[in-house]
Design an enzyme around this catalytic site. Structure first.
Site, PDB file in Angstrom:
ATOM      1  N   LYS A 236      36.513  49.579  39.922  1.00 49.99           N
ATOM      2  CA  LYS A 236      35.480  49.595  40.953  1.00 49.99           C
ATOM      3  C   LYS A 236      36.009  49.830  42.364  1.00 49.99           C
ATOM      4  O   LYS A 236      35.379  50.501  43.160  1.00 49.99           O
ATOM      5  CB  LYS A 236      34.709  48.275  40.907  1.00 49.99           C
ATOM      6  CG  LYS A 236      33.941  48.136  39.590  1.00 49.99           C
ATOM      7  CD  LYS A 236      32.767  47.224  39.695  1.00 49.99           C
ATOM      8  CE  LYS A 236      33.154  45.788  39.709  1.00 49.99           C
ATOM      9  NZ  LYS A 236      31.978  44.919  39.481  1.00 49.99           N
TER      10      LYS A 236
ATOM     11  N   GLU B 294      35.192  39.759  41.174  1.00 47.57           N
ATOM     12  CA  GLU B 294      35.417  40.955  41.993  1.00 47.57           C
ATOM     13  C   GLU B 294      34.243  41.188  42.943  1.00 47.57           C
ATOM     14  O   GLU B 294      34.422  41.697  44.052  1.00 47.57           O
ATOM     15  CB  GLU B 294      35.670  42.174  41.096  1.00 47.57           C
ATOM     16  CG  GLU B 294      37.031  42.079  40.406  1.00 47.57           C
ATOM     17  CD  GLU B 294      37.239  43.123  39.307  1.00 47.57           C
ATOM     18  OE1 GLU B 294      36.766  44.253  39.454  1.00 47.57           O
ATOM     19  OE2 GLU B 294      37.884  42.778  38.294  1.00 47.57           O
TER      20      GLU B 294
ATOM     21  N   HIS C 289      33.793  40.805  47.614  1.00 45.35           N
ATOM     22  CA  HIS C 289      33.152  41.688  48.598  1.00 45.35           C
ATOM     23  C   HIS C 289      32.356  40.913  49.650  1.00 45.35           C
ATOM     24  O   HIS C 289      31.901  41.507  50.625  1.00 45.35           O
ATOM     25  CB  HIS C 289      32.180  42.644  47.900  1.00 45.35           C
ATOM     26  CG  HIS C 289      32.854  43.744  47.141  1.00 45.35           C
ATOM     27  ND1 HIS C 289      33.372  44.858  47.747  1.00 45.35           N
ATOM     28  CD2 HIS C 289      33.087  43.906  45.822  1.00 45.35           C
ATOM     29  CE1 HIS C 289      33.893  45.650  46.836  1.00 45.35           C
ATOM     30  NE2 HIS C 289      33.736  45.102  45.659  1.00 45.35           N
TER      31      HIS C 289
HETATM   32  P1  NAD Z   1      36.089  39.355  31.816  1.00 45.62           P
HETATM   33  O1  NAD Z   1      36.674  38.408  32.808  1.00 45.62           O
HETATM   34  O2  NAD Z   1      34.841  38.940  31.110  1.00 45.62           O
HETATM   35  O3  NAD Z   1      37.180  39.677  30.684  1.00 45.62           O
HETATM   36  C1  NAD Z   1      38.480  40.099  30.979  1.00 45.62           C
HETATM   37  C2  NAD Z   1      39.303  40.067  29.685  1.00 45.62           C
HETATM   38  O4  NAD Z   1      40.640  40.543  29.976  1.00 45.62           O
HETATM   39  C3  NAD Z   1      39.476  38.681  29.078  1.00 45.62           C
HETATM   40  O5  NAD Z   1      39.335  38.786  27.667  1.00 45.62           O
HETATM   41  C4  NAD Z   1      40.931  38.324  29.408  1.00 45.62           C
HETATM   42  O6  NAD Z   1      41.524  37.428  28.461  1.00 45.62           O
HETATM   43  C5  NAD Z   1      41.584  39.683  29.338  1.00 45.62           C
HETATM   44  N1  NAD Z   1      42.861  39.741  30.033  1.00 45.62           N
HETATM   45  C6  NAD Z   1      43.152  39.317  31.288  1.00 45.62           C
HETATM   46  N2  NAD Z   1      44.457  39.513  31.554  1.00 45.62           N
HETATM   47  C7  NAD Z   1      44.999  40.085  30.431  1.00 45.62           C
HETATM   48  C8  NAD Z   1      46.318  40.502  30.077  1.00 45.62           C
HETATM   49  N3  NAD Z   1      47.335  40.418  30.933  1.00 45.62           N
HETATM   50  N4  NAD Z   1      46.503  41.019  28.835  1.00 45.62           N
HETATM   51  C9  NAD Z   1      45.485  41.129  27.966  1.00 45.62           C
HETATM   52  N5  NAD Z   1      44.229  40.754  28.243  1.00 45.62           N
HETATM   53  C10 NAD Z   1      44.001  40.222  29.457  1.00 45.62           C
HETATM   54  O7  NAD Z   1      35.919  40.794  32.498  1.00 45.62           O
HETATM   55  P2  NAD Z   1      34.611  41.705  32.576  1.00 45.62           P
HETATM   56  O8  NAD Z   1      33.592  40.990  33.400  1.00 45.62           O
HETATM   57  O9  NAD Z   1      34.274  42.169  31.206  1.00 45.62           O
HETATM   58  O10 NAD Z   1      35.119  42.942  33.474  1.00 45.62           O
HETATM   59  C11 NAD Z   1      36.185  43.799  33.101  1.00 45.62           C
HETATM   60  C12 NAD Z   1      36.404  44.849  34.179  1.00 45.62           C
HETATM   61  O11 NAD Z   1      35.320  45.791  34.183  1.00 45.62           O
HETATM   62  C13 NAD Z   1      36.474  44.290  35.594  1.00 45.62           C
HETATM   63  O12 NAD Z   1      37.609  44.778  36.251  1.00 45.62           O
HETATM   64  C14 NAD Z   1      35.220  44.800  36.271  1.00 45.62           C
HETATM   65  O13 NAD Z   1      35.370  45.083  37.628  1.00 45.62           O
HETATM   66  C15 NAD Z   1      34.942  46.076  35.505  1.00 45.62           C
HETATM   67  N6  NAD Z   1      33.511  46.456  35.617  1.00 45.62           N
HETATM   68  C16 NAD Z   1      33.217  47.717  36.056  1.00 45.62           C
HETATM   69  C17 NAD Z   1      31.896  48.116  36.193  1.00 45.62           C
HETATM   70  C18 NAD Z   1      31.552  49.516  36.645  1.00 45.62           C
HETATM   71  O14 NAD Z   1      30.380  49.876  36.686  1.00 45.62           O
HETATM   72  N7  NAD Z   1      32.509  50.368  36.983  1.00 45.62           N
HETATM   73  C19 NAD Z   1      30.865  47.215  35.900  1.00 45.62           C
HETATM   74  C20 NAD Z   1      31.191  45.954  35.425  1.00 45.62           C
HETATM   75  C21 NAD Z   1      32.531  45.587  35.296  1.00 45.62           C
END
Ligand code: NAD
Length: 328
Positions: free
Chosen positions: A121, A191, A195
């Site tokens: 993002k 995240e 902001h």
């Molecule tokens: P979340 O916190 O629900 O899950 C993150 C996962 O990553 C967890 O399972 C955690 O255990 C794992 N993780 C963390 N560190 C790790 C490592 N070193 N090795 C292996 N696994 C690891 O996250 P989420 O809410 O599903 O979001 C994921 C990403 O998607 C975020 O960065 C968010 O900004 C992005 N996102 C983007 C959009 C978009 O439209 N572009 C929209 C929503 C979310």
């Protein structure tokens, strides 16, 4: 695409788990690996989402019977099986800003040769990934960045809408997200908190879950976001469509209800070749969830990535440069 591609999802939080459900319904793409902080699960015959759904929200995929493996460095362990993976979706948190770009660098340096798609993002994070172009190209990786909803679906919609005009005056993205419980999407919400006025990526990364909950309580669970540092700007600038200062992103996130607080829109204003000013508006259906609007497009770009890869087109591409394809 004839053969089924083997997909690994890095991160098993809100997006990662929903991606498993979506992949259940695709036969051109098969989920073979998923990981989180506690370990990974790998099955070359395919992992069905019910295995993941059966886990408690805070349980690791390492505890999936037979195929789960607990370990401290799940990404490193999965990389040992890189030859059994064709595509990777990055659903990892990006706190700090460098985490995801440094993970990408690692995937390349450890010899993965396939397609990678992210849903990053932040502008600065996408810029870091774009700088990895030469490394990824030399590593025979096809990488599509900013391939979620915003950036992603809405950025691509802006790139398409721009075609009616000879000059673009502004792109305004305003999103509404409703989630029942912030626990399901911790990284996304953290995240977003980063902001808010008085917060930063660094500050939020150091906060405990309880501290984040306190901030949400102060706002009745509603986050109002204005002038976000969102990579839609750099992506549209790199595509040559509009300078980044003319791209504005904001929105409202309700962390206590799955109902969208406002409709999500992308409004692009431009001047036509006849000198007329007009605005194209792209509105997402209110019933569509964040997971549907991030993961669906991510798989579309994954399929496009496989096509590029088959033509030996390697390196970093953005969601404004590549049209997503439709994975069956
Ligand atoms: P979340 O916190 O629900 O899950 C993150 C996962 O990553 C967890 O399972 C955690 O255990 C794992 N993780 C963390 N560190 C790790 C490592 N070193 N090795 C292996 N696994 C690891 O996250 P989420 O809410 O599903 O979001 C994921 C990403 O998607 C975020 O960065 C968010 O900004 C992005 N996102 C983007 C959009 C978009 O439209 N572009 C929209 C929503 C979310």
């Amino acid at each position: 695409m004839t053969d089924t591609k083997r997909i690994a999802v890095l991160g098993a939080g809100g997006l990662g788990r929903n991606m498993a459900k979506l992949l259940d319904q695709k036969h051109e793409l098969r989920l073979v690996a998923i990981c989180d902080k506690g370990g990974y699960a790998f099955d070359p015959n395919g992992l069905k989402s019910n295995l993941i759904e059966a886990l408690a929200a805070d349980a690791s995929v390492a505890s999936i019977p037979q195929v789960g493996v607990a370990c401290a460095d799940a990404i490193g362990e999965l990389l040992k099986r890189k030859d059994e993976i064709d595509g990777i979706f990055l659903a990892l948190p990006n706190l700090p800003n460098e985490f995801l770009p440094s993970t990408v660098e690692r995937l390349a340096k450890e010899g993965f040769q396939g397609v990678i798609v992210d849903a990053l993002k932040r502008t600065r994070a996408v810029e870091m990934v774009v700088r990895l172009h030469d490394l990824l190209a030399a590593s025979k990786i096809t990488y599509i960045t900013g391939a979620g909803a915003t950036p992603g679906l809405l950025t691509a919609a802006a790139a398409l809408a721009a075609q009616s005009f000879i000059e673009i005056e502004s792109v305004e993205i305003y999103f509404g997200v409703g989630i029942a419980n912030w626990d399901a999407y911790k990284a996304t919400i953290r995240e977003d908190v980063a902001h808010l006025e008085g917060f930063s990526v660094e500050k939020v990364a150091a906060m405990s879950d309880e501290e984040i909950e306190k901030e949400l309580d102060k706002r009745n669970g509603i986050l109002e976001l204005v002038n976000m540092e969102h990579a839609d700007d750099v992506i549209l600038e790199l595509a040559g469509i509009v300078s980044r200062d003319k791209v504005k992103v904001g929105g409202v996130v309700d962390t206590r209800s799955p109902k969208k607080p406002v409709s999500t829109t992308m409004r692009l204003t431009g001047i036509t070749f006849e000198g007329k000013r007009s605005t194209h508006v792209f509105t997402l259906g209110d019933e569509t969830s964040m997971a549907a609007n991030v993961n669906g497009p991510a798989l579309g770009w994954m399929k496009a990535g496989f096509w590029y890869h088959s033509k030996a087109l390697y390196g970093v591409f953005t969601s404004a440069e590549v049209m997503p394809r439709w994975p069956k």
